[in-house]
Structures are given as structure tokens and as C-alpha cells.
Design a protein around this motif. Structure first.
Motif, PDB file in Angstrom:
ATOM      1  N   THR A 240      -6.744   6.954  -1.044  1.00  0.00           N
ATOM      2  CA  THR A 240      -7.955   7.173   0.133  1.00  0.00           C
ATOM      3  C   THR A 240      -7.768   5.927   0.813  1.00  0.00           C
ATOM      4  O   THR A 240      -7.792   5.243   0.616  1.00  0.00           O
ATOM      5  N   VAL A 241      -7.712   6.812   2.390  1.00  0.00           N
ATOM      6  CA  VAL A 241      -7.710   5.248   3.384  1.00  0.00           C
ATOM      7  C   VAL A 241      -9.022   5.714   4.523  1.00  0.00           C
ATOM      8  O   VAL A 241      -9.025   6.902   4.545  1.00  0.00           O
TER       9      VAL A 241
ATOM     10  N   ALA B 181      -9.217   9.572   4.937  1.00  0.00           N
ATOM     11  CA  ALA B 181      -8.635  10.256   4.247  1.00  0.00           C
ATOM     12  C   ALA B 181      -7.708  10.370   3.799  1.00  0.00           C
ATOM     13  O   ALA B 181      -7.601   9.419   2.906  1.00  0.00           O
ATOM     14  N   GLU B 182      -7.161  11.594   2.873  1.00  0.00           N
ATOM     15  CA  GLU B 182      -6.584  11.758   1.905  1.00  0.00           C
ATOM     16  C   GLU B 182      -4.383  11.574   2.102  1.00  0.00           C
ATOM     17  O   GLU B 182      -3.832  12.593   3.216  1.00  0.00           O
ATOM     18  N   TRP B 183      -3.846  10.569   1.763  1.00  0.00           N
ATOM     19  CA  TRP B 183      -2.645  10.383   2.663  1.00  0.00           C
ATOM     20  C   TRP B 183      -1.857  10.461   0.796  1.00  0.00           C
ATOM     21  O   TRP B 183      -1.911  10.318  -0.294  1.00  0.00           O
ATOM     22  N   GLN B 184      -0.915  11.944   1.105  1.00  0.00           N
ATOM     23  CA  GLN B 184       0.027  11.600   0.279  1.00  0.00           C
ATOM     24  C   GLN B 184       1.321  10.957   0.548  1.00  0.00           C
ATOM     25  O   GLN B 184       1.935  10.703   1.344  1.00  0.00           O
ATOM     26  N   LEU B 185       1.739  10.266  -0.896  1.00  0.00           N
ATOM     27  CA  LEU B 185       3.073   9.139  -0.222  1.00  0.00           C
ATOM     28  C   LEU B 185       4.198   9.313  -0.332  1.00  0.00           C
ATOM     29  O   LEU B 185       4.400  10.692  -1.791  1.00  0.00           O
ATOM     30  N   LEU B 186       5.095   8.277   0.258  1.00  0.00           N
ATOM     31  CA  LEU B 186       6.316   9.189  -0.428  1.00  0.00           C
ATOM     32  C   LEU B 186       6.457   9.332  -2.215  1.00  0.00           C
ATOM     33  O   LEU B 186       7.870  10.056  -2.426  1.00  0.00           O
ATOM     34  N   GLY B 187       6.251   8.033  -3.170  1.00  0.00           N
ATOM     35  CA  GLY B 187       6.159   8.214  -4.024  1.00  0.00           C
ATOM     36  C   GLY B 187       5.680   9.060  -4.917  1.00  0.00           C
ATOM     37  O   GLY B 187       6.265   8.935  -6.389  1.00  0.00           O
ATOM     38  N   GLY B 188       5.239   9.745  -4.016  1.00  0.00           N
ATOM     39  CA  GLY B 188       4.223  10.883  -5.178  1.00  0.00           C
ATOM     40  C   GLY B 188       2.844  10.544  -5.512  1.00  0.00           C
ATOM     41  O   GLY B 188       2.081  11.554  -6.032  1.00  0.00           O
ATOM     42  N   GLY B 189       2.454   9.061  -4.829  1.00  0.00           N
ATOM     43  CA  GLY B 189       0.837   8.752  -5.447  1.00  0.00           C
ATOM     44  C   GLY B 189       0.515   9.495  -4.209  1.00  0.00           C
ATOM     45  O   GLY B 189       0.384   9.942  -3.110  1.00  0.00           O
TER      46      GLY B 189
ATOM     47  N   PRO C 158      -7.311   1.049   2.430  1.00  0.00           N
ATOM     48  CA  PRO C 158      -7.731   1.709   0.759  1.00  0.00           C
ATOM     49  C   PRO C 158      -8.645   1.464   0.696  1.00  0.00           C
ATOM     50  O   PRO C 158      -9.329   0.745   0.398  1.00  0.00           O
ATOM     51  N   ILE C 159      -9.473   2.653   0.389  1.00  0.00           N
ATOM     52  CA  ILE C 159     -10.963   2.704  -0.739  1.00  0.00           C
ATOM     53  C   ILE C 159     -11.609   3.380  -1.192  1.00  0.00           C
ATOM     54  O   ILE C 159     -12.169   3.374  -1.942  1.00  0.00           O
ATOM     55  N   ASP C 160      -9.849   4.272  -2.023  1.00  0.00           N
ATOM     56  CA  ASP C 160     -10.049   4.444  -3.596  1.00  0.00           C
ATOM     57  C   ASP C 160     -10.809   3.600  -3.859  1.00  0.00           C
ATOM     58  O   ASP C 160     -11.842   4.389  -5.106  1.00  0.00           O
ATOM     59  N   ARG C 161     -11.088   2.338  -4.488  1.00  0.00           N
ATOM     60  CA  ARG C 161     -11.447   1.082  -5.061  1.00  0.00           C
ATOM     61  C   ARG C 161     -12.958   1.729  -4.848  1.00  0.00           C
ATOM     62  O   ARG C 161     -13.750   1.971  -5.947  1.00  0.00           O
TER      63      ARG C 161
ATOM     64  N   LEU D 262       0.632  -1.405  -0.171  1.00  0.00           N
ATOM     65  CA  LEU D 262       0.202  -0.003  -0.249  1.00  0.00           C
ATOM     66  C   LEU D 262       0.878   1.222  -0.486  1.00  0.00           C
ATOM     67  O   LEU D 262       0.324   2.261  -0.572  1.00  0.00           O
ATOM     68  N   LEU D 263       1.639   0.960   1.034  1.00  0.00           N
ATOM     69  CA  LEU D 263       2.771   2.712   1.017  1.00  0.00           C
ATOM     70  C   LEU D 263       4.254   3.148   0.109  1.00  0.00           C
ATOM     71  O   LEU D 263       4.824   3.871  -0.116  1.00  0.00           O
ATOM     72  N   ALA D 264       4.268   1.553  -0.504  1.00  0.00           N
ATOM     73  CA  ALA D 264       5.014   1.207  -1.641  1.00  0.00           C
ATOM     74  C   ALA D 264       6.614   1.313  -0.762  1.00  0.00           C
ATOM     75  O   ALA D 264       6.920   2.230  -1.633  1.00  0.00           O
ATOM     76  N   VAL D 265       6.780   0.720   0.210  1.00  0.00           N
ATOM     77  CA  VAL D 265       7.663   1.048   0.747  1.00  0.00           C
ATOM     78  C   VAL D 265       8.769  -0.400   1.393  1.00  0.00           C
ATOM     79  O   VAL D 265       7.528  -1.070   2.137  1.00  0.00           O
ATOM     80  N   SER D 266       9.547  -0.941   1.583  1.00  0.00           N
ATOM     81  CA  SER D 266       9.746  -2.175   2.300  1.00  0.00           C
ATOM     82  C   SER D 266      10.408  -1.986   3.551  1.00  0.00           C
ATOM     83  O   SER D 266      11.038  -1.166   4.731  1.00  0.00           O
ATOM     84  N   CYS D 267       9.835  -2.725   4.698  1.00  0.00           N
ATOM     85  CA  CYS D 267       9.992  -3.072   6.159  1.00  0.00           C
ATOM     86  C   CYS D 267      11.305  -3.159   6.214  1.00  0.00           C
ATOM     87  O   CYS D 267      11.853  -1.877   7.112  1.00  0.00           O
TER      88      CYS D 267
END
Length: 357
Positions: A90-91, A79-87, A110-113, A37-42
Motif C-alpha cells: 500500500t503506497v 493505492a494498492e500495488w500488486q508487485l511482479l513477484g506476487g507481493g 510505502p505506508i503499510d507499516r 520497494l519493487l524488488a526489481v533491478s534498475c
């Protein structure tokens, strides 16, 4: 063994995105759903502040720290989240204290869909309601128009002097104009005549027409995906649907005197895409993007309804007809507009389906 290690196998098996942080909001663990979802590696971001992976508002870190300090839980919707990668996503998310172990559990859905499906269903339903209303009004208007026109023709034959024929001519011409307007509001009245075609043939035909109409004053840019397979569609209806949108863009650019006006035609394939509640394995997406002034915010949400137009000279029928034509192909048109960029996205399922008028 800490809480993250103890529950890691269970958390990793969940489809819900789960994030564990300590009382200073440093990442302790996130399961694979959260990583996707966040496009990051734990593994690479362990110990980093969670607030560097998304931005909601300046108050978010304060609220999270207060929840950790006071052992409070809370839930936020839409809630609108702006991600680190620029995307942007809505969650809905819920923050829960870990109990005796300092820190928080953040559950993210995530509730965008779901929002998109709801928006598309509402748009489709509203357009169908509007179309039925227009059909009813059209019949009520056309019937008396025919009587008015016929009476004017009979009156013209009985008038003693030709100097009065000018007035009956006006009545007949205006009756014909109104009838043509009603016909345009109804749009095409036949099922798509499907044939195998390449979508780029449609776009190139439209580009040729627009180039001629604009005398080459507007730059047309192509960004095509040549790997898009052929689809089963009505070529003439697709040309009309795309032409209405591109012509609107051309006229908006010309009316506002936009410097270096340009229109981009973009094609892409989207996999496993849902339109309304129908899931399609492959969907062809056509984007028509112009660098004009944008559509006013109070109009853009209703832009596909009849008689709604952002242009002084617009009739408000072209986009309504385009949406209907694409809907007959089980597709959909969406519009996103801001100053400097207006984007119309046409979604066409690749598989052939039965359509209704």
C-alpha cells in the motif's frame, strides 16, 4: 547528459523511492529505494514499461500517459500495488512531469507499516476501553446476583414444601451461571508467571489436546522453525491463548463438515518488528491456519470483542481472552480470513518485559 544521468547521484541518496520514466512510460532510472520497494533491478529492467513492475488498476497506465502528455501532476493515497513477484504493498505516490524533458517523476511512499501501526494502536485502545467497560459492568452485575442467590437460599429454608424447592434451585443455578459468565468475560486476573520455555512445547501441548477432542478427525500439520530461541513467558497462559484459537478452528471445521479438514501450526522469527509503537529486535510469530469456510466479513473486524462470534454455538469470549493474554506479554493477535483459509497470527516479543493486568 540526460536528466537521469544528471540527477542520478542525488536520487540514489534519497530514502524516498524515486522512479523516472519517459513519455511512453519506459523506465529511465529508479533509485535503490525504489529497487528495494519493487524488488526489481534498475540495470536489468532499463527501458522496460514501468507498468509491468506493478499493477494497480486498468486505468493506471492511461492516467500516467495523460500526465506525461498534458504535463499534469497528481497524487494518489492508499493505492494498492500488486508487485511482479506476487507481493502487495500500500503506497502514497505523486506523479510529476519532468518539465521540458519529456517524461515523469514518480515518488512513492510505502505506508503499510504506518497503517499497521495505526490499526494495532486502534485495536489495543478499543480493547482496553472494552475491557474497562466489561469490568465496570461485571461489578454492577455480580453484586445484585449475590443478593439474588442469597435471598433464594433463605427462601428455600422457609418454604413449607419440598415441591417448591425446584424453583429456588433454578434461581440459584441461573445466578451461578451468570456469575461464571461474567468471570469468563473478565478473563484471567493475574500477572504472567514468566518462565523460560520453548514455544513449540506450548504448540505440542495444544496439538495433543485437540487431537484428543477431535478423535483424530482433523489433520494437524506442523511447520516449525527449530532455530527459534527460548522466550520468557507464562506457559499456562500461552497454552490457553493458543488453545482458544485452535479449538475455535476445530469447531468451525466440524460444524461446516469441511472435507479433509486441517489446521496448520507455523512458527517463524521476525526481526525489527513494531507492535503498536514499540520496536522489538526479535518477535516470535505463531500462525494458526485452517482450511475452513472463513469468518464472515461483517464479523472479522470485530472478532476480538466480547460476545462476537461467527459460530452459532460460540460464546464470543475465547478470542477476547486470548487477545488479553497475549497483550499481557506485550504481544498482539491479528486475523486474516477468506473462504478456504483463516489465519490467526500471534506476535510475541522475545525480550521479557513487565506486564500489567
Amino acid at each position: 547528459m540526460n536528466t537521469g544521468d544528471l540527477h542520478k547521484p542525488l536520487l540514489d541518496s534519497l530514502s524516498t523511492a524515486i522512479i523516472l520514466v519517459d513519455d511512453e512510460l519506459r523506465l529511465r532510472h529508479m533509485n535503490p529505494s525504489a529497487e528495494a520497494l519493487l524488488a526489481v533491478s534498475c540495470e536489468r529492467t532499463l527501458g522496460e514499461p514501468i507498468t509491468q513492475f506493478f499493477y494497480e488498476s486498468a486505468e493506471t497506465p492511461k492516467q500516467l500517459l495523460a500526465a506525461a502528455d498534458q504535463s499534469n501532476h497528481y497524487t494518489k493515497r492508499h493505492a494498492e500495488w500488486q508487485l511482479l513477484g506476487g507481493g502487495q504493498i500500500t503506497v502514497d505516490y505523486t506523479v510529476t512531469p519532468l518539465g521540458e524533458d519529456p517524461g515523469l517523476v514518480i515518488e512513492v511512499q510505502p505506508i503499510d507499516r504506518l497503517l499497521r501501526i495505526s490499526r494495532e494502536e486502534m485495536l489495543t485502545s478499543s480493547q482496553e476501553t472494552t475491557r474497562n467497560l466489561v469490568r465496570g459492568m461485571a461489578h454492577e452485575i455480580k453484586n445484585p446476583l449475590g443478593g439474588i442467590r442469597g435471598a433464594a437460599q433463605l427462601l428455600a429454608r422457609e418454604l413449607p414444601g419440598s415441591d417448591l424447592l425446584e424453583y429456588t434451585g433454578v434461581i440459584i443455578d441461573e445466578a451461578d451461571r451468570l456469575r461464571n459468565l461474567v468471570d469468563r468475560m473478565l478473563g484471567p486476573n493475574q500477572l504472567p508467571q514468566r518462565q523460560t520455555l520453548n514455544v513449540h512445547e506450548v504448540l505440542e501441548r495444544v496439538a495433543t489436546i485437540i487431537k484428543a477432542e477431535s478423535n483424530g478427525s482433523i489433520r494437524l500439520l506442523r511447520d516449525y522453525d527449530p532455530s527459534i530461541p527460548d522466550l520468557e513467558a507464562d506457559k499456562e497462559q500461552l497454552i490457553q491463548a493458543v488453545l482458544n484459537i485452535v479449538r475455535n478452528a476445530m469447531q468451525a471445521l466440524q460444524e461446516h463438515g469441511v472435507p479433509s479438514p486441517e489446521i496448520r501450526l507455523v512458527t517463524r522469527i521476525q526481526r525489527r518488528y513494531t507492535i503498536g509503537r514499540h520496536h522489538h529486535p526479535l518477535v516470535c510469530r505463531l500462525d494458526i491456519v485452517d482450511n475452513g469456510p472463513g469468518i464472515p466479513e461483517d464479523i472479522v473486524k470485530n472478532i476480538f470483542y466480547p460476545m462476537i462470534s461467527g459460530r452459532a454455538e460460540g460464546t464470543g469470549l475465547g478470542l477476547t481472552i486470548s487477545q488479553h493474554l497475549i497483550h499481557q506479554h506485550q504481544g498482539l493477535i491479528e486475523c486474516h480470513s477468506e473462504p478456504g483459509e483463516t489465519r490467526f497470527s500471534l506476535y510475541l516479543p522475545m525480550e521479557a518485559q513487565h506486564a500489567e493486568v
